[in-house]
Design an enzyme around this catalytic site. Structure first.
Site, PDB file in Angstrom:
ATOM      1  N   SER A  88       7.951  10.494  -2.441  1.00 37.27           N
ATOM      2  CA  SER A  88       7.473  11.731  -1.790  1.00 37.27           C
ATOM      3  C   SER A  88       6.742  11.415  -0.494  1.00 37.27           C
ATOM      4  O   SER A  88       6.801  12.188   0.462  1.00 37.27           O
ATOM      5  CB  SER A  88       6.581  12.542  -2.736  1.00 37.27           C
ATOM      6  OG  SER A  88       5.482  11.778  -3.178  1.00 37.27           O
ATOM      7  N   ARG A 129       0.824  -1.211   0.000  1.00 34.14           N
ATOM      8  CA  ARG A 129       0.000   0.000   0.000  1.00 34.14           C
ATOM      9  C   ARG A 129       0.857   1.259   0.000  1.00 34.14           C
ATOM     10  O   ARG A 129       0.503   2.276  -0.620  1.00 34.14           O
ATOM     11  CB  ARG A 129      -0.930  -0.019   1.211  1.00 34.14           C
ATOM     12  CG  ARG A 129      -1.915   1.142   1.238  1.00 34.14           C
ATOM     13  CD  ARG A 129      -3.006   0.885   2.269  1.00 34.14           C
ATOM     14  NE  ARG A 129      -4.021   1.919   2.249  1.00 34.14           N
ATOM     15  CZ  ARG A 129      -4.254   2.750   3.265  1.00 34.14           C
ATOM     16  NH1 ARG A 129      -3.532   2.678   4.370  1.00 34.14           N
ATOM     17  NH2 ARG A 129      -5.192   3.661   3.176  1.00 34.14           N
ATOM     18  N   ASN A 150      -3.526   8.813   4.461  1.00 32.32           N
ATOM     19  CA  ASN A 150      -2.254   8.279   4.985  1.00 32.32           C
ATOM     20  C   ASN A 150      -2.181   8.274   6.508  1.00 32.32           C
ATOM     21  O   ASN A 150      -1.634   7.351   7.121  1.00 32.32           O
ATOM     22  CB  ASN A 150      -1.074   9.103   4.454  1.00 32.32           C
ATOM     23  CG  ASN A 150      -0.909   8.980   2.938  1.00 32.32           C
ATOM     24  OD1 ASN A 150      -1.359   8.011   2.348  1.00 32.32           O
ATOM     25  ND2 ASN A 150      -0.260   9.962   2.323  1.00 32.32           N
ATOM     26  N   HIS A 182      -6.584  -5.975  -2.181  1.00 31.81           N
ATOM     27  CA  HIS A 182      -7.261  -6.040  -0.873  1.00 31.81           C
ATOM     28  C   HIS A 182      -7.476  -7.494  -0.445  1.00 31.81           C
ATOM     29  O   HIS A 182      -8.187  -7.757   0.510  1.00 31.81           O
ATOM     30  CB  HIS A 182      -8.571  -5.243  -0.883  1.00 31.81           C
ATOM     31  CG  HIS A 182      -8.356  -3.751  -0.864  1.00 31.81           C
ATOM     32  ND1 HIS A 182      -9.374  -2.844  -0.927  1.00 31.81           N
ATOM     33  CD2 HIS A 182      -7.211  -3.014  -0.783  1.00 31.81           C
ATOM     34  CE1 HIS A 182      -8.878  -1.606  -0.887  1.00 31.81           C
ATOM     35  NE2 HIS A 182      -7.567  -1.686  -0.806  1.00 31.81           N
ATOM     36  N   THR A 183      -6.853  -8.402  -1.137  1.00 27.37           N
ATOM     37  CA  THR A 183      -6.760  -9.790  -0.692  1.00 27.37           C
ATOM     38  C   THR A 183      -5.814  -9.935   0.508  1.00 27.37           C
ATOM     39  O   THR A 183      -5.776 -10.980   1.144  1.00 27.37           O
ATOM     40  CB  THR A 183      -6.271 -10.698  -1.848  1.00 27.37           C
ATOM     41  OG1 THR A 183      -6.132 -12.026  -1.352  1.00 27.37           O
ATOM     42  CG2 THR A 183      -4.914 -10.264  -2.401  1.00 27.37           C
ATOM     43  N   THR A 212      -6.528 -13.140   4.821  1.00 33.54           N
ATOM     44  CA  THR A 212      -5.835 -11.848   4.769  1.00 33.54           C
ATOM     45  C   THR A 212      -4.317 -11.907   4.682  1.00 33.54           C
ATOM     46  O   THR A 212      -3.687 -10.937   4.294  1.00 33.54           O
ATOM     47  CB  THR A 212      -6.257 -11.015   6.006  1.00 33.54           C
ATOM     48  OG1 THR A 212      -5.664  -9.740   5.921  1.00 33.54           O
ATOM     49  CG2 THR A 212      -5.771 -11.675   7.289  1.00 33.54           C
ATOM     50  N   ASP A 252       8.091   8.444  -6.490  1.00 27.92           N
ATOM     51  CA  ASP A 252       9.269   9.277  -6.238  1.00 27.92           C
ATOM     52  C   ASP A 252       9.612   9.348  -4.755  1.00 27.92           C
ATOM     53  O   ASP A 252      10.390  10.212  -4.337  1.00 27.92           O
ATOM     54  CB  ASP A 252       9.018  10.698  -6.761  1.00 27.92           C
ATOM     55  CG  ASP A 252       7.836  11.350  -6.043  1.00 27.92           C
ATOM     56  OD1 ASP A 252       7.158  10.658  -5.243  1.00 27.92           O
ATOM     57  OD2 ASP A 252       7.586  12.544  -6.277  1.00 27.92           O
ATOM     58  N   VAL A 256       0.692   9.915  -6.082  1.00 30.29           N
ATOM     59  CA  VAL A 256       0.899  11.315  -5.701  1.00 30.29           C
ATOM     60  C   VAL A 256       2.258  11.769  -6.245  1.00 30.29           C
ATOM     61  O   VAL A 256       3.296  11.367  -5.724  1.00 30.29           O
ATOM     62  CB  VAL A 256       0.826  11.469  -4.166  1.00 30.29           C
ATOM     63  CG1 VAL A 256       0.994  12.923  -3.759  1.00 30.29           C
ATOM     64  CG2 VAL A 256      -0.503  10.912  -3.635  1.00 30.29           C
ATOM     65  N   HIS A 258       0.374   4.430  -2.520  1.00 33.43           N
ATOM     66  CA  HIS A 258       0.165   5.803  -2.057  1.00 33.43           C
ATOM     67  C   HIS A 258       1.330   6.715  -2.436  1.00 33.43           C
ATOM     68  O   HIS A 258       1.174   7.937  -2.464  1.00 33.43           O
ATOM     69  CB  HIS A 258      -0.104   5.830  -0.547  1.00 33.43           C
ATOM     70  CG  HIS A 258      -1.493   5.408  -0.194  1.00 33.43           C
ATOM     71  ND1 HIS A 258      -2.189   5.904   0.880  1.00 33.43           N
ATOM     72  CD2 HIS A 258      -2.340   4.538  -0.803  1.00 33.43           C
ATOM     73  CE1 HIS A 258      -3.399   5.356   0.929  1.00 33.43           C
ATOM     74  NE2 HIS A 258      -3.505   4.513  -0.068  1.00 33.43           N
TER      75      HIS A 258
HETATM   76  C1  HEM Z   1      -9.627   1.154  -5.583  1.00 35.19           C
HETATM   77  C2  HEM Z   1      -9.480   2.145  -4.712  1.00 35.19           C
HETATM   78  C3  HEM Z   1      -8.943   1.912  -3.341  1.00 35.19           C
HETATM   79  C4  HEM Z   1      -9.505   2.334  -2.179  1.00 35.19           C
HETATM   80  C5  HEM Z   1     -10.781   3.138  -2.039  1.00 35.19           C
HETATM   81  C6  HEM Z   1      -8.672   1.854  -1.111  1.00 35.19           C
HETATM   82  C7  HEM Z   1      -8.895   2.103   0.229  1.00 35.19           C
HETATM   83  C8  HEM Z   1      -8.259   1.462   1.267  1.00 35.19           C
HETATM   84  C9  HEM Z   1      -8.573   1.620   2.666  1.00 35.19           C
HETATM   85  C10 HEM Z   1      -9.622   2.575   3.211  1.00 35.19           C
HETATM   86  C11 HEM Z   1      -7.786   0.778   3.361  1.00 35.19           C
HETATM   87  C12 HEM Z   1      -7.764   0.602   4.871  1.00 35.19           C
HETATM   88  C13 HEM Z   1      -6.914   1.686   5.490  1.00 35.19           C
HETATM   89  C14 HEM Z   1      -7.159   1.825   6.980  1.00 35.19           C
HETATM   90  O1  HEM Z   1      -8.265   1.516   7.433  1.00 35.19           O
HETATM   91  O2  HEM Z   1      -6.228   2.262   7.698  1.00 35.19           O
HETATM   92  C15 HEM Z   1      -6.946   0.091   2.418  1.00 35.19           C
HETATM   93  C16 HEM Z   1      -6.019  -0.857   2.750  1.00 35.19           C
HETATM   94  C17 HEM Z   1      -5.168  -1.441   1.842  1.00 35.19           C
HETATM   95  N1  HEM Z   1      -5.054  -1.107   0.499  1.00 35.19           N
HETATM   96 FE1  HEM Z   1      -6.363  -0.025  -0.572  1.00 35.19          FE
HETATM   97  N2  HEM Z   1      -7.627   1.158  -1.629  1.00 35.19           N
HETATM   98  C18 HEM Z   1      -7.740   1.172  -2.981  1.00 35.19           C
HETATM   99  C19 HEM Z   1      -6.841   0.635  -3.882  1.00 35.19           C
HETATM  100  C20 HEM Z   1      -5.685  -0.016  -3.523  1.00 35.19           C
HETATM  101  C21 HEM Z   1      -4.605  -0.338  -4.413  1.00 35.19           C
HETATM  102  C22 HEM Z   1      -4.547   0.062  -5.891  1.00 35.19           C
HETATM  103  C23 HEM Z   1      -3.676  -1.005  -3.684  1.00 35.19           C
HETATM  104  C24 HEM Z   1      -2.339  -1.562  -4.095  1.00 35.19           C
HETATM  105  C25 HEM Z   1      -1.919  -1.680  -5.341  1.00 35.19           C
HETATM  106  C26 HEM Z   1      -4.188  -1.110  -2.345  1.00 35.19           C
HETATM  107  C27 HEM Z   1      -3.586  -1.799  -1.328  1.00 35.19           C
HETATM  108  C28 HEM Z   1      -4.065  -1.869  -0.029  1.00 35.19           C
HETATM  109  C29 HEM Z   1      -3.537  -2.769   0.971  1.00 35.19           C
HETATM  110  C30 HEM Z   1      -2.486  -3.830   0.743  1.00 35.19           C
HETATM  111  C31 HEM Z   1      -4.216  -2.482   2.163  1.00 35.19           C
HETATM  112  C32 HEM Z   1      -3.973  -3.098   3.545  1.00 35.19           C
HETATM  113  C33 HEM Z   1      -2.863  -2.293   4.214  1.00 35.19           C
HETATM  114  C34 HEM Z   1      -2.459  -2.754   5.602  1.00 35.19           C
HETATM  115  O3  HEM Z   1      -2.990  -3.742   6.131  1.00 35.19           O
HETATM  116  O4  HEM Z   1      -1.585  -2.070   6.185  1.00 35.19           O
HETATM  117  N3  HEM Z   1      -5.389  -0.475  -2.273  1.00 35.19           N
HETATM  118  N4  HEM Z   1      -7.244   0.536   1.154  1.00 35.19           N
END
Ligand code: HEM
Ligand SMILES: *[C@@H]1O[C@H](CO)[C@@H](O)[C@H](O)[C@H]1NC(C)=O
Ligand SMILES: *[C@@H]1O[C@H](CO)[C@@H](O)[C@H](O)[C@H]1NC(C)=O
Length: 317
Positions: free
Chosen positions: A74, A60, A92, A191-192, A239, A72, A68, A64
């Site tokens: 950032s 993630r 973030n 999100h797998t 997860t 880079d 942005v 992020h």
């Molecule tokens: C499609 C739009 C997306 C939305 C709206 C979204 C939103 C979120 C949110 C809200 C969380 C939980 C953060 C928290 O509660 O602290 C999350 C977790 C996560 N996201 Fe996304 N995300 C998106 C796309 C992506 C993409 C493109 C990736 C990676 C290529 C990604 C990878 C992850 C991962 C791996 C987690 C778990 C992080 C952890 O457990 O520390 N997400 N995302």
């Protein structure tokens, strides 16, 4: 004559395009820091062995970063009295993790090859190695990204998608970065792995109707209707394993975030979810290609940017 000058314009354009990517290559550190990649991989494996979720967090972090100002690094810059970074942006703050792992890797590669390996490349490699460590696909990375000397809090707030996004919003945010709808769905499949905080899925589990009732009840046990904002839930049922269960969950109305379930809610992306839910090989190959594309978003190359010595700070500051 007209066709000749069009042709020479085309040649110049192709030449310039080639130049822009001249310094990104898969063997960028082969002679300048031959142990860079194995050092990063070992450190990632070590961090994931300690805590499987760290693999998700490192993936993630790369997303992020790239959305942005491009990939880079950032996102890694700390706020100072005279500088505002991206760490306190809404998507973030209190949420992005893994900064210490990147700092540990950076100090290891700095002692091997000082001033050679960028923070942006470390983040990109760590994301790839994290996915591999959790059982997902691998991909060949282009390397040679350099580090920014700036950051943008406002772009982090405006360009990163939020969990309450509807399908049309998700499609347009990814399209703004050059991604197709199918690539957006594949990338959402990351999100797998990993977890989300109660504050990001509370409204979904208490108020939405396109949700499996037993699933909602079980999530309400860990996410009270008030308080417990930071309580965590797994994003899918498996997860710590990178697989296609996320997509099978969506078909059962067990998407945790509103934005997740949007991908399977009677709209144009249902058929993509169907495909990925039954064909893990297709998901793996599509997500790997989309990750390569994400990693190539606006890299700084050549003499642009710098190689930071400390990922948290611009050199000399
Ligand atoms: C499609 C739009 C997306 C939305 C709206 C979204 C939103 C979120 C949110 C809200 C969380 C939980 C953060 C928290 O509660 O602290 C999350 C977790 C996560 N996201 Fe996304 N995300 C998106 C796309 C992506 C993409 C493109 C990736 C990676 C290529 C990604 C990878 C992850 C991962 C791996 C987690 C778990 C992080 C952890 O457990 O520390 N997400 N995302
Ligand atoms: C459910 O929706 C109502 C109306 O929008 C809102 O006021 C309330 O805070 C929501 N409940 C939860 C638990 O999010
Ligand atoms: C969630 O948050 C509430 C309120 O802060 C707390 O009482 C509860 O123990 C938490 N539940 C879990 C499973 O962490």
């Amino acid at each position: 004559m007209a066709s000749l000058s069009l042709f020479s314009l085309f040649c110049m354009f192709s030449f310039l395009l080639g130049m822009a990517h001249a310094q990104l290559s898969s063997n960028f550190y082969a002679s300048s820091c031959p142990k860079a990649l194995s050092t990063i991989r070992a450190a990632v494996n070590n961090a994931v062995a300690k805590e499987r979720r760290m693999g998700a967090s490192l993936l993630r972090l790369h997303f992020h970063d790239c959305f942005v100002l491009g990939c880079d690094a950032s996102i890694l810059l700390d706020d100072t009295a005279s500088f505002t970074g991206e760490k306190t942006a809404g998507p973030n703050k209190g949420s992005v993790r893994g900064y210490e792992v990147i700092d540990t890797i950076k100090s290891q590669v700095e002692s091997l090859c000082p001033g050679v390996v960028s923070c942006a490349d470390i983040v990109a490699v760590a994301a790839r190695d994290s996915v591999v460590a959790l059982g997902g696909p691998t991909w060949t990375l282009q390397l040679g990204r350099r580090d920014s000397t700036t950051a943008s809090l406002s772009t982090a707030n405006s360009d990163l998608p939020g969990p309450t996004s509807d399908l049309s919003n998700l499609i347009s945010r990814f399209s703004n970065k050059g991604f197709t709808t199918k690539e957006m769905v594949a990338l959402s499949g990351t999100h797998t792995i990993g977890k989300a905080r109660c504050t990001n899925f509370r409204n979904r589990i208490y108020n939405e109707t396109n949700i499996d009732a037993a699933f909602a009840t079980s999530k309400q046990k860990i996410c009270p209707s008030t308080g417990g904002d930071d309580n965590l839930s797994d994003l899918d049922e498996t997860t710590t394993v990178f697989d296609n269960v996320y997509f099978r969950n969506l078909k059962q109305k067990k998407g945790l975030l509103h934005s997740d379930q949007q991908l399977y809610n009677g709209g144009s992306t249902d058929s993509i979810v169907e495909t990925y839910s039954t064909n893990s090989a297709t998901f793996f190959s599509d997500v790997a290609n989309a990750m390569i594309k994400m990693g190539n978003l606006s890299p700084l190359t050549g003499t642009n940017g710098e190689i930071r010595t400390d990922c948290k700070k611009i050199n000399g500051s």
